[in-house]
Design an enzyme around this catalytic site. Structure first.
Site, PDB file in Angstrom:
ATOM      1  N   ASN A  10       0.886  -1.169   0.000  1.00  7.39           N
ATOM      2  CA  ASN A  10       0.000   0.000   0.000  1.00  7.39           C
ATOM      3  C   ASN A  10       0.921   1.215   0.000  1.00  7.39           C
ATOM      4  OD1 ASN A  10      -1.852   1.994   0.468  1.00  7.39           O
ATOM      5  ND2 ASN A  10      -2.822   0.992   2.229  1.00  7.39           N
ATOM      6  N   LYS A  17       3.173   0.746   3.296  1.00  8.35           N
ATOM      7  CA  LYS A  17       2.843  -0.335   4.234  1.00  8.35           C
ATOM      8  C   LYS A  17       2.939  -1.640   3.464  1.00  8.35           C
ATOM      9  CE  LYS A  17      -0.556   2.390   6.674  1.00  8.35           C
ATOM     10  NZ  LYS A  17      -1.907   2.752   6.345  1.00  8.35           N
ATOM     11  N   ARG A  92      -2.373  -2.147  -3.700  1.00  7.54           N
ATOM     12  CA  ARG A  92      -3.614  -1.412  -3.532  1.00  7.54           C
ATOM     13  C   ARG A  92      -3.533  -0.194  -4.440  1.00  7.54           C
ATOM     14  NH1 ARG A  92      -5.695   2.324   1.401  1.00  7.54           N
ATOM     15  NH2 ARG A  92      -7.800   2.555   0.609  1.00  7.54           N
ATOM     16  N   HIS A 181     -12.814   2.320  -0.674  1.00  2.74           N
ATOM     17  CA  HIS A 181     -12.819   1.265   0.364  1.00  2.74           C
ATOM     18  C   HIS A 181     -13.448  -0.029  -0.179  1.00  2.74           C
ATOM     19  CE1 HIS A 181     -13.083   4.440   3.859  1.00  2.74           C
ATOM     20  NE2 HIS A 181     -11.818   4.142   3.592  1.00  2.74           N
ATOM     21  N   HIS A 209     -18.178   0.939   7.074  1.00  6.49           N
ATOM     22  CA  HIS A 209     -16.714   0.921   7.279  1.00  6.49           C
ATOM     23  C   HIS A 209     -16.366   2.226   7.999  1.00  6.49           C
ATOM     24  CE1 HIS A 209     -12.418   0.209   5.955  1.00  6.49           C
ATOM     25  NE2 HIS A 209     -12.404   1.485   6.308  1.00  6.49           N
ATOM     26  N   LEU A 210     -16.123   2.121   9.296  1.00 10.07           N
ATOM     27  CA  LEU A 210     -15.909   3.326  10.105  1.00 10.07           C
ATOM     28  C   LEU A 210     -14.490   3.329  10.660  1.00 10.07           C
ATOM     29  CD1 LEU A 210     -19.292   3.204  12.112  1.00 10.07           C
ATOM     30  CD2 LEU A 210     -18.852   4.168   9.832  1.00 10.07           C
ATOM     31  N   GLY A 211     -13.566   3.859   9.879  1.00 10.41           N
ATOM     32  CA  GLY A 211     -12.188   4.033  10.335  1.00 10.41           C
ATOM     33  C   GLY A 211     -11.929   5.523  10.422  1.00 10.41           C
ATOM     34  N   ASN A 212     -10.678   5.927  10.205  1.00  9.43           N
ATOM     35  CA  ASN A 212     -10.423   7.360  10.142  1.00  9.43           C
ATOM     36  C   ASN A 212     -11.128   7.926   8.907  1.00  9.43           C
ATOM     37  OD1 ASN A 212      -9.383   9.675  11.305  1.00  9.43           O
ATOM     38  ND2 ASN A 212      -7.586   9.616   9.963  1.00  9.43           N
ATOM     39  N   ARG A 242     -12.536  14.445   7.585  1.00  7.79           N
ATOM     40  CA  ARG A 242     -13.283  14.909   6.407  1.00  7.79           C
ATOM     41  C   ARG A 242     -14.737  15.185   6.777  1.00  7.79           C
ATOM     42  NH1 ARG A 242     -11.600   9.827   3.348  1.00  7.79           N
ATOM     43  NH2 ARG A 242      -9.361  10.124   3.117  1.00  7.79           N
ATOM     44  N   ASP A 283     -10.029  10.881  17.264  1.00  3.84           N
ATOM     45  CA  ASP A 283      -9.985   9.515  17.785  1.00  3.84           C
ATOM     46  C   ASP A 283     -11.215   9.277  18.660  1.00  3.84           C
ATOM     47  OD1 ASP A 283      -9.466   7.175  19.343  1.00  3.84           O
ATOM     48  OD2 ASP A 283      -7.359   7.361  18.778  1.00  3.84           O
ATOM     49  N   GLY A 334     -11.687   0.571  12.445  1.00  5.16           N
ATOM     50  CA  GLY A 334     -11.324   0.971  13.812  1.00  5.16           C
ATOM     51  C   GLY A 334     -12.487   1.312  14.729  1.00  5.16           C
ATOM     52  N   GLU A 337     -15.380  -1.676  14.632  1.00  2.00           N
ATOM     53  CA  GLU A 337     -15.017  -2.916  15.324  1.00  2.00           C
ATOM     54  C   GLU A 337     -14.888  -2.727  16.832  1.00  2.00           C
ATOM     55  OE1 GLU A 337     -11.505  -4.623  13.412  1.00  2.00           O
ATOM     56  OE2 GLU A 337     -12.361  -4.079  11.475  1.00  2.00           O
ATOM     57  N   GLU A 389      -8.152  -5.855   4.537  1.00  2.00           N
ATOM     58  CA  GLU A 389      -7.943  -5.492   3.142  1.00  2.00           C
ATOM     59  C   GLU A 389      -6.721  -6.192   2.558  1.00  2.00           C
ATOM     60  OE1 GLU A 389      -8.846  -1.268   4.526  1.00  2.00           O
ATOM     61  OE2 GLU A 389      -9.116  -1.098   2.363  1.00  2.00           O
TER      62      GLU A 389
HETATM   63  P1  AMP Z   1      -8.766   2.721  11.012  1.00  2.00           P
HETATM   64  O1  AMP Z   1      -8.692   3.842  10.022  1.00  2.00           O
HETATM   65  O2  AMP Z   1      -9.691   1.606  10.576  1.00  2.00           O
HETATM   66  O3  AMP Z   1      -7.427   2.227  11.471  1.00  2.00           O
HETATM   67  O4  AMP Z   1      -9.476   3.332  12.320  1.00  2.00           O
HETATM   68  C1  AMP Z   1      -8.820   4.292  13.114  1.00  2.00           C
HETATM   69  C2  AMP Z   1      -9.802   4.889  14.108  1.00  2.00           C
HETATM   70  O5  AMP Z   1     -10.436   3.857  14.869  1.00  2.00           O
HETATM   71  C3  AMP Z   1      -9.142   5.764  15.175  1.00  2.00           C
HETATM   72  O6  AMP Z   1      -8.999   7.084  14.722  1.00  2.00           O
HETATM   73  C4  AMP Z   1     -10.144   5.685  16.314  1.00  2.00           C
HETATM   74  O7  AMP Z   1     -11.099   6.718  16.168  1.00  2.00           O
HETATM   75  C5  AMP Z   1     -10.851   4.374  16.116  1.00  2.00           C
HETATM   76  N1  AMP Z   1     -10.554   3.387  17.168  1.00  2.00           N
HETATM   77  C6  AMP Z   1      -9.504   2.560  17.251  1.00  2.00           C
HETATM   78  N2  AMP Z   1      -9.584   1.812  18.385  1.00  2.00           N
HETATM   79  C7  AMP Z   1     -10.721   2.191  19.022  1.00  2.00           C
HETATM   80  C8  AMP Z   1     -11.373   1.798  20.235  1.00  2.00           C
HETATM   81  N3  AMP Z   1     -10.873   0.848  21.030  1.00  2.00           N
HETATM   82  N4  AMP Z   1     -12.546   2.413  20.541  1.00  2.00           N
HETATM   83  C9  AMP Z   1     -13.070   3.359  19.752  1.00  2.00           C
HETATM   84  N5  AMP Z   1     -12.501   3.775  18.592  1.00  2.00           N
HETATM   85  C10 AMP Z   1     -11.352   3.189  18.227  1.00  2.00           C
END
Ligand code: AMP
Length: 403
Positions: A10, A17, A92, A181, A209-212, A242, A283, A334, A337, A389
């Protein structure tokens, strides 16, 4: 004995990565990251199969230096670019436009097409191409496979993909909703169907899909029919930095009234909005901590949380209408999950209407694998399905070259 490993890359503009993946048993014989490429303080962090960590801190002026350092780390354990177990490099690639609907063996013609898509992904596609070109120099005989972030969404119907703007302008500039994604949405929707004990072709799933970065998709019988990101990853849900959806006239207003340049507005909406713009933190753990502490600062964090959840609830409602029948909602990445609070808030009060409901005890339990967190009686299952991924890219690349 492995029947072939894939090195998944990636490549970003200043970082790469990597994971060496054995699709047969899902193991990772090696993984790592090279950071600050072309900057001061370049370093590589490498993890071996048994969890040992190695760090290299040395000047890495470009991607070639970075990938050579990575190759040397792999070779130290007999896993280098010339090792017989390595069957492909899986890249990727962020933007595949309308053309790339599947994982694709990189040929000069494919490379030229990825280049032609640079205007649609000016930060990502050039870095992805650099990764491909550099990896090739390390072993010209190794197949390079491109796996596109947009590919899974190429099935969305025209009614969902079109923006309602002048068709001539849209077509001349390839303006439409592409979605991103996709590798994660594909992996999670299939894994969710398996979790329900059913074939993906029988199941309708909403994937969150809830990450950054964050995106939603509606998947009907294994095919994506709607997704929240658009021409770029800016559209849709509230994300870490964003804004997601805003009235496009906000941009005219900022330009005309606030005198901001296009680049400044781009920076505002992509890097200084979303959760960080609303409350100063992106975060979710920190946001929840501030809410628990209370006070004025806690109230700012609470508002950010509520805006984030409200947007998600709107999308769940809209995608329920798009799908007609929903079998499951799958939370991943993140936040999805790990945050029981977000999951509970997203479906709160929906049980009698739309159908999804979480069981508080199942929702709170901390487990690693895919799991159902709704009660037995729920009409719509709610699930936590970890995304992977790299595994998905490795499986797809492996199937292409050994198939
Ligand atoms: P990702 O982009 O999928 O790596 O997700 C990153 C985001 O996941 C971080 O910015 C956090 O907001 C969130 N995150 C990671 N660990 C936790 C946790 N234990 N509880 C709540 N949010 C989390």
């Amino acid at each position: 004995m492995t029947d072939g490993r894939v090195l998944v890359l990636n490549s970003g503009s200043s970082s790469v990565k990597y994971q060496l993946v054995d699709p047969a048993d899902r193991s990772r014989p090696a993984a790592g990251i090279v950071e600050r490429i072309g900057e001061r303080g370049s370093r590589l962090r490498h993890t071996t199969a048994d969890g040992a960590r190695r760090t290299r801190e040395e000047p890495m002026p470009d991607h070639r230096a970075a990938l050579k350092a990575m190759a040397a780390e792999l070779a130290a354990d007999g896993l280098g670019f010339d090792s017989p177990g390595l069957v492909a490099v899986g890249h990727r690639v962020v933007h595949g436009g309308r053309r790339f609907t599947e994982p694709t063996l990189v040929t000069p013609e494919v490379e030229a097409e990825i280049e032609r898509l640079v205007p649609l992904a000016p930060l990502h596609n050039p870095a992805n191409l650099t990764g491909i070109r550099t990896a090739r120099t390390l072993n010209p005989n190794l197949p390079q496979v491109a796996v596109f972030d947009t590919a899974f969404h190429t099935t969305i119907p025209e009614a969902a993909a079109r923006y309602a703007i002048d068709t001539g302008v849209a077509d001349a500039h390839r303006i439409r909703r592409y979605g991103f994604h996709g590798t994660s949405h594909a992996h999670v929707s299939r894994a969710c169907a398996r979790l329900l004990g059913r074939d993906p072709s029988e199941v309708n799933v909403i994937v969150l899909h809830l990450g950054n970065g964050a995106s939603a998709s509606a998947v009907a019988g294994g095919r994506c029919v709607e997704t929240s990101m658009g021409l770029t990853p800016l559209e849709g849900l509230v994300m870490g930095t964003r804004s997601g959806d805003v009235d496009p006239a906000v941009i005219f207003h900022l330009s005309r009234v606030a005198g901001m340049s296009v680049d400044a507005i781009d920076d505002l909406l992509n890097r200084r909005s979303g959760l960080i713009g609303l409350c100063g933190d992106n975060d979710m753990r920190e946001i929840r901590r501030r809410i628990d502490e209370g006070g004025e600062d806690g109230e700012r964090a609470r508002l950010a949380f509520e805006v984030y959840v409200h947007r998600l609830r709107k999308y769940v409602g809209a995608y329920t209408a798009v799908l007609g029948r929903v079998d499951a909602i799958a939370f991943t990445a993140g936040v999805g999950e790990n945050s029981a609070e977000v999951r509970a808030a997203v479906v709160a009060g929906m049980d009698e209407g739309l159908g999804p409901v979480v069981d508080p005890e199942r929702n709170a339990r901390r487990e690693d694998g895919p799991r159902i967190i709704s009660p037995e009686y729920a009409r719509v299952a709610v699930a936590v399905v970890p995304t992977d991924e790299e595994l998905e890219i490795a499986v797809q690349a492996h199937a292409l070259v050994t198939g």
